[in-house]
Design a protein around this motif. Structure first.
Motif, PDB file in Angstrom:
ATOM      1  N   SER A 172      -6.719  -6.998   0.414  1.00  0.00           N
ATOM      2  CA  SER A 172      -5.669  -8.163   0.788  1.00  0.00           C
ATOM      3  C   SER A 172      -5.995  -8.684   2.190  1.00  0.00           C
ATOM      4  O   SER A 172      -6.919  -8.261   2.784  1.00  0.00           O
ATOM      5  CB  SER A 172      -4.252  -7.632   0.639  1.00  0.00           C
ATOM      6  N   HIS A 173      -5.069  -9.492   2.636  1.00  0.00           N
ATOM      7  CA  HIS A 173      -5.233 -10.156   3.810  1.00  0.00           C
ATOM      8  C   HIS A 173      -5.172  -9.002   5.004  1.00  0.00           C
ATOM      9  O   HIS A 173      -5.541  -9.372   6.143  1.00  0.00           O
ATOM     10  CB  HIS A 173      -4.147 -11.293   4.075  1.00  0.00           C
ATOM     11  N   THR A 174      -4.717  -8.066   4.612  1.00  0.00           N
ATOM     12  CA  THR A 174      -4.563  -6.805   5.475  1.00  0.00           C
ATOM     13  C   THR A 174      -5.399  -5.648   5.464  1.00  0.00           C
ATOM     14  O   THR A 174      -5.639  -4.998   6.335  1.00  0.00           O
ATOM     15  CB  THR A 174      -2.951  -6.474   5.742  1.00  0.00           C
ATOM     16  N   LYS A 175      -5.784  -5.405   4.140  1.00  0.00           N
ATOM     17  CA  LYS A 175      -6.499  -4.217   3.758  1.00  0.00           C
ATOM     18  C   LYS A 175      -7.783  -4.791   3.219  1.00  0.00           C
ATOM     19  O   LYS A 175      -8.125  -5.584   2.348  1.00  0.00           O
ATOM     20  CB  LYS A 175      -5.619  -3.316   2.640  1.00  0.00           C
ATOM     21  N   HIS A 176      -8.746  -3.939   3.709  1.00  0.00           N
ATOM     22  CA  HIS A 176     -10.149  -4.227   3.170  1.00  0.00           C
ATOM     23  C   HIS A 176     -10.369  -6.079   3.188  1.00  0.00           C
ATOM     24  O   HIS A 176     -10.852  -6.588   2.223  1.00  0.00           O
ATOM     25  CB  HIS A 176     -10.552  -3.670   1.908  1.00  0.00           C
ATOM     26  N   ARG A 177     -10.203  -6.312   4.388  1.00  0.00           N
ATOM     27  CA  ARG A 177     -10.022  -7.753   4.532  1.00  0.00           C
ATOM     28  C   ARG A 177     -11.583  -8.525   4.241  1.00  0.00           C
ATOM     29  O   ARG A 177     -11.539  -9.509   3.610  1.00  0.00           O
ATOM     30  CB  ARG A 177      -9.709  -8.211   6.194  1.00  0.00           C
ATOM     31  N   GLU A 178     -12.667  -7.826   4.659  1.00  0.00           N
ATOM     32  CA  GLU A 178     -13.880  -8.281   4.425  1.00  0.00           C
ATOM     33  C   GLU A 178     -14.311  -8.492   2.889  1.00  0.00           C
ATOM     34  O   GLU A 178     -14.871  -9.248   2.395  1.00  0.00           O
ATOM     35  CB  GLU A 178     -14.903  -7.720   4.824  1.00  0.00           C
ATOM     36  N   LEU A 179     -13.706  -7.312   2.185  1.00  0.00           N
ATOM     37  CA  LEU A 179     -14.123  -7.401   0.675  1.00  0.00           C
ATOM     38  C   LEU A 179     -13.104  -8.471   0.067  1.00  0.00           C
ATOM     39  O   LEU A 179     -13.544  -9.351  -0.826  1.00  0.00           O
ATOM     40  CB  LEU A 179     -13.571  -5.906   0.168  1.00  0.00           C
ATOM     41  N   PHE A 180     -11.790  -8.656   0.435  1.00  0.00           N
ATOM     42  CA  PHE A 180     -11.040  -9.754   0.146  1.00  0.00           C
ATOM     43  C   PHE A 180     -11.599 -11.080   0.129  1.00  0.00           C
ATOM     44  O   PHE A 180     -11.473 -11.909  -0.664  1.00  0.00           O
ATOM     45  CB  PHE A 180      -9.693  -9.582   0.737  1.00  0.00           C
ATOM     46  N   TRP A 181     -12.252 -11.361   1.603  1.00  0.00           N
ATOM     47  CA  TRP A 181     -12.719 -12.628   1.715  1.00  0.00           C
ATOM     48  C   TRP A 181     -14.014 -12.999   0.585  1.00  0.00           C
ATOM     49  O   TRP A 181     -14.018 -13.852   0.055  1.00  0.00           O
ATOM     50  CB  TRP A 181     -13.342 -12.484   3.102  1.00  0.00           C
TER      51      TRP A 181
END
Ligand SMILES: Cc1cc2nc3c(=O)[nH]c(=O)nc-3n(C[C@H](O)[C@H](O)[C@H](O)COP(=O)(O)OP(=O)(O)OC[C@H]3O[C@@H](n4cnc5c(N)ncnc54)[C@H](O)[C@@H]3O)c2cc1C
Length: 452
Positions: A172-181
């Protein structure tokens, strides 16, 4: 020794439904997997990934089966199919919808409409939300609310871990942010198996729609008028144009304001050439969804499609090239389809999500289909011919309209975002277990190239 068992509904060659279950929408590329597992929950998905790794079996992830190049199929391997995981739960307090990865667009629209909310997504009802959202997601509310991936708040995804392992994580925007990106425009099948999404939803009631048709004599005028207007008009209005080899041109669109306002907005089109038909009306949103759904596009058939982005209005020479190609198309079903971008798509810059082509004004697609095997080559040549002929005026291609013939696909799909995507890949899938001909490659460890 293998410890993991496959769980879920299992189909193998010889099962009564194997033929139907192995086929995707595009019948021109046939593959023969040795097992198809229809996962029923995230545990089945985890087991499937572990099993594939323990058995060193090639696998692909599948949802709505709409991949142009059938990247969700593999010969002699395992298909991890999530299409039977399709729960949709709406949370009115948070204005969020929790949607499992196997949901198709038609069901998503209908169930959200029951609560008078929606998400901006694509037009064809049978397209899988997963493949669509992971690559971006373009549709009739795009200029108003953005790409489908722009409304994702959280992704639940099964990723590889340890030697043969698999684990469920949330990005999400706060967890695993690079993967979310990376999962917002990086394309399906690259990092893990998405099992569910959390989407921000938008209230919806009535919308206004329009459709205008011209005949061939107005080809230049109507196209020119549309391309200089559609990407720049009021962002509550998203429109598309289809140029049919059969000899007509249709512009249509969806507007979140009143029909009166819409009529004013489309004046430049109404004043162009001699429109054959004009329709403007206000209808419940769900009827607009049905209006823009093309039932023919949902039928399995052999086809070839490709696409590109337009960053600046096409000059006369390019418009003439499109006309010439359509006049010499292999059959009457051939079309060039374009959708205006701009509006909310441009509110993000190209580096903010993995969807790179934020600054394009139009996304365009070249479509052919055929009925007899011997017509295949001619149709593929037509698509590749027009892509090549329009190259001086276009850029890249949308990862959700993949084309095996594009050699420099990393640049075409991802532009300068590819390097960052590779970093994410290296972090989450260093052994490249999620691998197909146009999948994102991890960086080699310690600077050495290795296979896997
Ligand atoms: C008739 C038709 C209409 C279309 N209309 C639109 C449109 O209006 N707007 C638009 O933007 N695009 C549209 N598309 C393109 C569409 O977005 C892509 O084909 C998309 O990849 C389809 O996703 P899918 O799940 O249906 O397909 P699949 O073939 O199941 O999957 C496509 C890709 O996503 C991967 N994938 C699938 N599920 C998952 C998952 N759960 N986790 C990780 N990876 C996964 C697969 O491995 C594969 O690489 C259309 C395509 C067709 C054929």
């Amino acid at each position: 020794m293998s410890r993991t068992r496959l769980t879920g509904k299992i189909v193998v060659p010889g099962s009564p439904s194997y033929r139907k279950d192995r086929q995707n929408l595009n019948l021109s590329i046939q593959k023969y997997p040795c097992i198809i597992v229809f996962c029923q929950n995230r545990c089945d998905v985890k087991n499937a990934l572990k099993w594939a790794r323990e058995h060193r079996t090639p696998f692909r992830v599948r949802s709505g089966r709409h991949s142009y190049e059938n990247f969700s199929l593999v010969n002699r391997g395992l298909i991890i199919d999530v299409s039977e995981m399709k729960d949709i739960v709406y949370d009115p307090e948070q204005q969020m919808a929790y949607i499992q990865a196997g949901a198709e667009l038609g069901t998503v629209y209908q169930q959200l409409w029951d609560n008078r909310v929606t998400i901006p997504a694509g037009t064809s009802h049978n397209v899988g939300l997963s493949g669509l959202a992971l690559g971006g997601g373009i549709g009739m509310l795009t200029r108003a609310y953005g790409l489908t991936c722009d409304s994702i708040e959280e992704i639940e995804i099964v990723v590889p871990c340890e030697k043969h392992g698999a684990k469920v994580i949330c990005a999400s925007h706060t967890k695993h942010r690079e993967l979310f990106w990376a999962c917002r425009g990086g394309g399906g099948g690259n990092f893990g198996i998405v099992t569910a999404f959390k989407f921000r939803v938008y209230p919806v009631g009535n919308v206004s729609i329009f459709s205008i048709t011209w005949n061939w004599e107005d080809f230049h005028a109507s196209y020119n008028s549309w391309q200089n207007w559609a990407p720049f008009t009021d962002s509550r209005l998203t429109s598309q144009i289809e140029l049919f080899a059969s000899g007509t041109i249709t512009a249509s669109g969806e507007f979140t304001g009143s029909p009166k306002e819409l009529e004013k907005l489309i004046t430049p089109l109404l004043k162009t050439g001699t429109p054959l038909t004009v329709m403007i009306k206000s209808i419940p949103y769900i009827e607009a969804v049905n209006f823009f759904n093309s039932p023919a596009g949902n039928l399995a058939a052999p086809f070839k499609r490709s696409g590109s982005f337009i960053y600046e209005a096409l000059p006369d020479k390019a418009i003439e090239t499109m006309k010439q190609f359509l006049e010499n198309a292999p059959n009457q079903q051939t079309t060039i389809w374009q959708q205006a971008l701009g509006g909310a798509v441009m509110e993000f810059n190209p580096e903010e999500t993995a969807f790179f082509h934020r600054k394009a004004i139009i996304a365009q697609e070249y479509n052919t289909s055929w009925t007899c095997k011997y017509q295949k080559q001619e149709n593929i040549c037509w698509v590749e011919g027009i892509r090549y002929a329009l190259k001086p005026y276009t850029k890249g291609d949308y990862v959700n309209w993949p084309d095996r013939a594009i050699k420099k696909w990393p640049c075409a799909y991802y532009g300068s975002n590819y390097k960052r995507l590779r970093k994410v890949k290296t972090e989450y899938d260093p052994y490249n277990v999620f691998c197909f001909s146009q999948s994102i490659r991890p960086y080699p460890p310690n600077g050495h190239y290795w296979l896997l």
